[in-house]
Write a protein that holds these residues in place. Structure first.
Motif, PDB file in Angstrom:
ATOM      1  N   ASP B  25       0.814  -1.220   0.000  1.00  8.27           N
ATOM      2  CA  ASP B  25       0.000   0.000   0.000  1.00  8.27           C
ATOM      3  C   ASP B  25       0.847   1.270   0.000  1.00  8.27           C
ATOM      4  O   ASP B  25       0.506   2.255  -0.640  1.00  8.27           O
ATOM      5  CB  ASP B  25      -0.922   0.031   1.234  1.00  8.27           C
ATOM      6  N   ILE B  26       1.926   1.275   0.767  1.00  6.51           N
ATOM      7  CA  ILE B  26       2.760   2.478   0.864  1.00  6.51           C
ATOM      8  C   ILE B  26       4.208   2.109   0.550  1.00  6.51           C
ATOM      9  O   ILE B  26       5.022   1.923   1.465  1.00  6.51           O
ATOM     10  CB  ILE B  26       2.715   3.110   2.274  1.00  6.51           C
ATOM     11  N   PRO B  27       4.546   2.020  -0.741  1.00  3.49           N
ATOM     12  CA  PRO B  27       5.905   1.603  -1.105  1.00  3.49           C
ATOM     13  C   PRO B  27       6.981   2.484  -0.470  1.00  3.49           C
ATOM     14  O   PRO B  27       8.061   1.994  -0.144  1.00  3.49           O
ATOM     15  CB  PRO B  27       5.917   1.746  -2.630  1.00  3.49           C
ATOM     16  N   ALA B  28       6.662   3.750  -0.231  1.00  2.00           N
ATOM     17  CA  ALA B  28       7.665   4.656   0.330  1.00  2.00           C
ATOM     18  C   ALA B  28       8.116   4.203   1.712  1.00  2.00           C
ATOM     19  O   ALA B  28       9.222   4.522   2.155  1.00  2.00           O
ATOM     20  CB  ALA B  28       7.103   6.070   0.406  1.00  2.00           C
ATOM     21  N   LEU B  29       7.280   3.438   2.386  1.00  2.00           N
ATOM     22  CA  LEU B  29       7.631   3.024   3.750  1.00  2.00           C
ATOM     23  C   LEU B  29       8.364   1.681   3.786  1.00  2.00           C
ATOM     24  O   LEU B  29       8.763   1.225   4.851  1.00  2.00           O
ATOM     25  CB  LEU B  29       6.376   2.932   4.613  1.00  2.00           C
ATOM     26  N   THR B  30       8.535   1.068   2.617  1.00  3.13           N
ATOM     27  CA  THR B  30       9.144  -0.266   2.592  1.00  3.13           C
ATOM     28  C   THR B  30      10.469  -0.358   3.356  1.00  3.13           C
ATOM     29  O   THR B  30      10.665  -1.302   4.124  1.00  3.13           O
ATOM     30  CB  THR B  30       9.296  -0.753   1.146  1.00  3.13           C
ATOM     31  N   PRO B  31      11.374   0.611   3.196  1.00  4.58           N
ATOM     32  CA  PRO B  31      12.637   0.501   3.943  1.00  4.58           C
ATOM     33  C   PRO B  31      12.420   0.436   5.456  1.00  4.58           C
ATOM     34  O   PRO B  31      13.028  -0.385   6.145  1.00  4.58           O
ATOM     35  CB  PRO B  31      13.382   1.786   3.578  1.00  4.58           C
ATOM     36  N   LEU B  32      11.512   1.266   5.946  1.00  2.00           N
ATOM     37  CA  LEU B  32      11.229   1.279   7.378  1.00  2.00           C
ATOM     38  C   LEU B  32      10.613  -0.052   7.815  1.00  2.00           C
ATOM     39  O   LEU B  32      10.964  -0.621   8.848  1.00  2.00           O
ATOM     40  CB  LEU B  32      10.259   2.428   7.680  1.00  2.00           C
ATOM     41  N   LEU B  33       9.694  -0.557   6.973  1.00  2.00           N
ATOM     42  CA  LEU B  33       9.012  -1.807   7.300  1.00  2.00           C
ATOM     43  C   LEU B  33       9.976  -2.985   7.266  1.00  2.00           C
ATOM     44  O   LEU B  33       9.912  -3.877   8.112  1.00  2.00           O
ATOM     45  CB  LEU B  33       7.845  -2.054   6.334  1.00  2.00           C
ATOM     46  N   THR B  34      10.882  -2.980   6.286  1.00  2.00           N
ATOM     47  CA  THR B  34      11.824  -4.100   6.230  1.00  2.00           C
ATOM     48  C   THR B  34      12.843  -4.005   7.363  1.00  2.00           C
ATOM     49  O   THR B  34      13.395  -5.007   7.780  1.00  2.00           O
ATOM     50  CB  THR B  34      12.559  -4.185   4.880  1.00  2.00           C
ATOM     51  N   LEU B 237     -10.688  19.400  20.051  1.00  2.00           N
ATOM     52  CA  LEU B 237     -10.121  18.124  19.603  1.00  2.00           C
ATOM     53  C   LEU B 237     -10.027  18.092  18.084  1.00  2.00           C
ATOM     54  O   LEU B 237     -10.961  18.476  17.378  1.00  2.00           O
ATOM     55  CB  LEU B 237     -10.971  16.961  20.110  1.00  2.00           C
ATOM     56  N   LEU B 238      -8.908  17.644  17.611  1.00  2.00           N
ATOM     57  CA  LEU B 238      -8.604  17.738  16.194  1.00  2.00           C
ATOM     58  C   LEU B 238      -8.215  16.346  15.685  1.00  2.00           C
ATOM     59  O   LEU B 238      -7.528  15.608  16.388  1.00  2.00           O
ATOM     60  CB  LEU B 238      -7.403  18.686  16.056  1.00  2.00           C
ATOM     61  N   VAL B 239      -8.684  16.015  14.495  1.00  2.00           N
ATOM     62  CA  VAL B 239      -8.290  14.731  13.918  1.00  2.00           C
ATOM     63  C   VAL B 239      -7.450  14.993  12.672  1.00  2.00           C
ATOM     64  O   VAL B 239      -7.910  15.643  11.743  1.00  2.00           O
ATOM     65  CB  VAL B 239      -9.523  13.876  13.545  1.00  2.00           C
ATOM     66  N   LEU B 240      -6.222  14.518  12.694  1.00  2.00           N
ATOM     67  CA  LEU B 240      -5.372  14.676  11.513  1.00  2.00           C
ATOM     68  C   LEU B 240      -5.385  13.366  10.753  1.00  2.00           C
ATOM     69  O   LEU B 240      -5.262  12.299  11.358  1.00  2.00           O
ATOM     70  CB  LEU B 240      -3.920  14.985  11.921  1.00  2.00           C
ATOM     71  N   ARG B 241      -5.551  13.439   9.430  1.00  2.00           N
ATOM     72  CA  ARG B 241      -5.436  12.199   8.665  1.00  2.00           C
ATOM     73  C   ARG B 241      -5.098  12.451   7.212  1.00  2.00           C
ATOM     74  O   ARG B 241      -5.249  13.547   6.707  1.00  2.00           O
ATOM     75  CB  ARG B 241      -6.670  11.324   8.807  1.00  2.00           C
ATOM     76  N   ASP B 242      -4.626  11.394   6.595  1.00  2.00           N
ATOM     77  CA  ASP B 242      -4.316  11.414   5.180  1.00  2.00           C
ATOM     78  C   ASP B 242      -5.574  10.892   4.482  1.00  2.00           C
ATOM     79  O   ASP B 242      -5.989   9.767   4.747  1.00  2.00           O
ATOM     80  CB  ASP B 242      -3.105  10.487   4.953  1.00  2.00           C
ATOM     81  N   PRO B 243      -6.193  11.711   3.601  1.00  2.00           N
ATOM     82  CA  PRO B 243      -7.453  11.286   2.990  1.00  2.00           C
ATOM     83  C   PRO B 243      -7.337   9.934   2.274  1.00  2.00           C
ATOM     84  O   PRO B 243      -8.342   9.242   2.085  1.00  2.00           O
ATOM     85  CB  PRO B 243      -7.770  12.389   1.983  1.00  2.00           C
ATOM     86  N   ALA B 244      -6.125   9.541   1.896  1.00  2.00           N
ATOM     87  CA  ALA B 244      -5.966   8.269   1.196  1.00  2.00           C
ATOM     88  C   ALA B 244      -5.959   7.087   2.167  1.00  2.00           C
ATOM     89  O   ALA B 244      -6.088   5.936   1.758  1.00  2.00           O
ATOM     90  CB  ALA B 244      -4.679   8.278   0.389  1.00  2.00           C
ATOM     91  N   ARG B 245      -5.777   7.365   3.445  1.00  2.00           N
ATOM     92  CA  ARG B 245      -5.735   6.276   4.422  1.00  2.00           C
ATOM     93  C   ARG B 245      -6.673   6.612   5.579  1.00  2.00           C
ATOM     94  O   ARG B 245      -6.238   6.998   6.665  1.00  2.00           O
ATOM     95  CB  ARG B 245      -4.304   6.049   4.908  1.00  2.00           C
TER      96      ARG B 245
END
Ligand code: SF4
Ligand code: SF4
Ligand code: SF4
Lengths: 244, 304
Positions: B25-34, B237-245
């Motif tokens: 889903d988020i290829p940019a995070l692959t290094p962190l995930l691996t 109270l504030l909710v921050l989010r990425d509309p794609a997730r």
């Protein structure tokens, strides 16, 4: 890994949230209907209603009336008779990952009557516009995105649970034991053969004619459905092979 | 006391599927995930093998508990987790090589640390206290690497003990925002569907669970309120989010400037492992910090 849904009809209040949620998610057009003096509406499954909450009432011996609710849709049979009933190889496919039985656009080239009558649960319907045969697809788009099927998500009573088949079978067994305490006739409909498992508190036939594949009380005889599914399908396949 | 069986195969499978789904889903995070994936998996395995709480059965004063005296505050053995130092040398043999692979930038330091543990230059007891934030000096190993490695080493044992301790207070009311087992602060929260066996309408959005940053215990908490200051004003109270997730968010509070990550799992078919989920929410964590909010507690990767 194969998925399954337990539909615990003892928790269902016939609110039709699942029916509406399904229709909304699929973006199906409205259908004209009229009040026929029953809660079940529209009267039957259709090309734009692949989920239908069936409603029936029966008089008890003590004169009280009992209501039976049955949120009907495709059972996603493990070894789907409708798939064996198809003449094309890929008009009806079974998703490996989930076990969902999916009708593709190629169903437009199938013989609708043949497919419909091969289904022991009377599920397939014809879309007059596209000529495609339609039914529930287990919300495969949602499930692939790690989302719950729409009907499961919509149910405010928690009557439906989606998950790994092995987990659902365990849950079904636990619920059956609990429900059987007060309802000795409770059973899990065709559990070994289907992915959508209904827990009913009374004889399945009281809920819906096709609640189980074979509601007849004559074990040993083949029902018409069984004959169609079991006998005709291989025959048709064989013919196809002979014809090349 | 009997210890409870842990469903680690399921937990491991969950970590693996969550990791592979996240990196698709988020290829940019692959290094962190691996980098963190193998560590999370190895930790789960160690947790399964860990002994749990072996000490005397606890006598929990339900009234004091209700007033906020968490489990460890009620033990007679000094208010801490049981000493796990006897297991740390073994844990280091398993975890440090995995960490060396995953974090090449500190691999040399981790090697030195491993050697110091093996030779006894760093005693297991000193290593354990380093895992709880005390200073420990090994030549060539930075303070930051020491803190990171030591806390990862003690974590499986802490989590395993916490599972046993949490079972002791199951069902007792706990309205606090600190952990009912160890008093730690939450660094994650999850909205979970709860299967209720009632005949009533079921909460659709699921219940909110806060998750302890030190022992991973989860406990239910009011949905709309800041765990930092208790503020319940919708305007604050504030909710921050990425509309794609849409299932991931940071719940922030304008009043106390704190935030906690939140996984809204109500609609998810499979609830991912909360550590993996928090890992995939790193961009959100960074965004919240950039907007001037501070986490109630950090994740191991927050400071990397
Ligand atoms: S219930 Fe009917 S339509 Fe659905 S898979 Fe089984 S045979 Fe096919
Ligand atoms: S799984 Fe999806 S398509 Fe099937 S009945 Fe439920 S909502 Fe409709
Ligand atoms: S949403 Fe749930 S309670 Fe309502 S009709 Fe469907 S199954 Fe029954």
């Amino acid at each position: 890994m194969p998925k399954a849904i337990l539909i615990d009809t003892t928790k269902c209040t016939a609110c039709r949230g699942c029916q509406v949620g399904c229709k909304e998610w699929k973006n199906y057009p409205p259908v004209a209907t009229k009040q026929r003096g029953t809660h079940q509406n529209p009267p039957d499954l259709g090309p734009y209603n692949v989920k239908l909450v069936r409603f029936s009432e029966h008089m008890e011996s003590d004169g009280t009336v009992k209501w039976y609710f049955f949120p009907d849709a495709c059972r996603h049979c493990l070894d789907a008779p409708c798939k064996s009933g198809a003449s094309l190889e890929d008009s009806i496919i079974q998703d490996k990952e989930t076990g969902a039985v999916i009708y593709t656009e190629k169903t437009a080239k199938e013989n609708f009557e043949a497919i419909k009558s091969s289904c022991p649960y009377d599920i397939p319907r014809l879309d007059p516009k596209t000529k495609r045969i339609v039914k529930c697809d287990m919300c495969i788009d949602r499930v692939r995105a790690n989302l719950l099927p729409m009907c499961v998500k919509s149910c405010a009573m928690g009557a439906m649970t989606f998950g790994e088949r092995s987990d659902i079978l365990k849950l079904a067994a636990t619920r059956l034991v609990a429900v059987q305490k007060n309802n000795p006739k409770a059973q899990l409909c065709d559990m070994e053969n289907v992915s959508i498992i209904y827990l009913v508190a009374d004889a399945p036939g009281k809920y819906h004619k096709y609640a189980v594949a074979d509601a007849s009380d004559s074990p040993g005889y083949m029902t018409r459905k069984e004959m169609l599914a079991g006998v005709f399908a291989p025959l048709r396949k064989a013919t196809k092979q002979l014809q090349g | 006391m009997q210890t409870t069986a842990v469903e680690t195969p399921a937990a491991l499978r969950n970590i693996e599927t969550a990791l592979s789904r996240a990196s698709t889903d988020i290829p940019a995070l692959t290094p962190l995930l691996t980098a963190f994936g193998p560590l999370l998996a190895a930790r789960a395995r160690l947790r399964e093998a860990a002994p749990g709480w072996t000490g005397p059965a606890l006598v929990i004063d339900a009234e004091r508990f209700g007033q906020g005296a968490f489990v460890l505050a009620q033990t007679e053995v000094g208010g801490g987790f049981e000493d796990m130092s006897a297991h740390l040398t073994g844990a280091a043999r398993t975890l440090l090589p995995i960490m060396e692979q995953s974090f090449p930038a500190i691999a040399a330091e981790l090697k030195l640390l491993g050697a110091a543990i093996a030779s006894g230059a760093l005693t297991p007891k000193a290593l354990a206290s380093a895992g709880f934030g005390d200073a420990a000096a090994v030549p060539g190993v930075s303070e930051q690497t020491m803190a990171f490695a030591a806390s990862e080493l003690v974590r499986p044992f802490v989590e395993r003990q916490a599972q046993d301790l949490a079972a002791q207070v199951k069902g007792l009311p706990w309205p606090q925002t600190c952990c009912p087992v160890c008093g730690g602060a939450p660094n994650m929260s999850v909205l979970r569907r709860v299967q209720e066996d009632g005949e009533f309408l079921q909460a659709h959005g699921g219940r909110r669970f806060l998750r302890c940053s030190s022992c991973s215990t989860e406990w239910t908490h009011k949905r709309v309120s800041c765990p930092g200051c208790g503020c319940e004003e919708p305007d604050e109270l504030l909710v921050l989010r990425d509309p794609a997730r849409v299932h991931e968010r940071a719940d922030a509070c304008k009043r106390c400037k704190a935030f906690v990550l939140c996984l809204d799992s109500g609609e998810l078919a499979e609830v991912p492992d909360p550590d993996v989920a928090a890992l995939t929410m790193l961009p959100l964590e960074i965004q919240a910090k950039q907007q001037g909010f501070a986490p109630l507690a950090e994740h191991p990767w927050s400071s990397l």
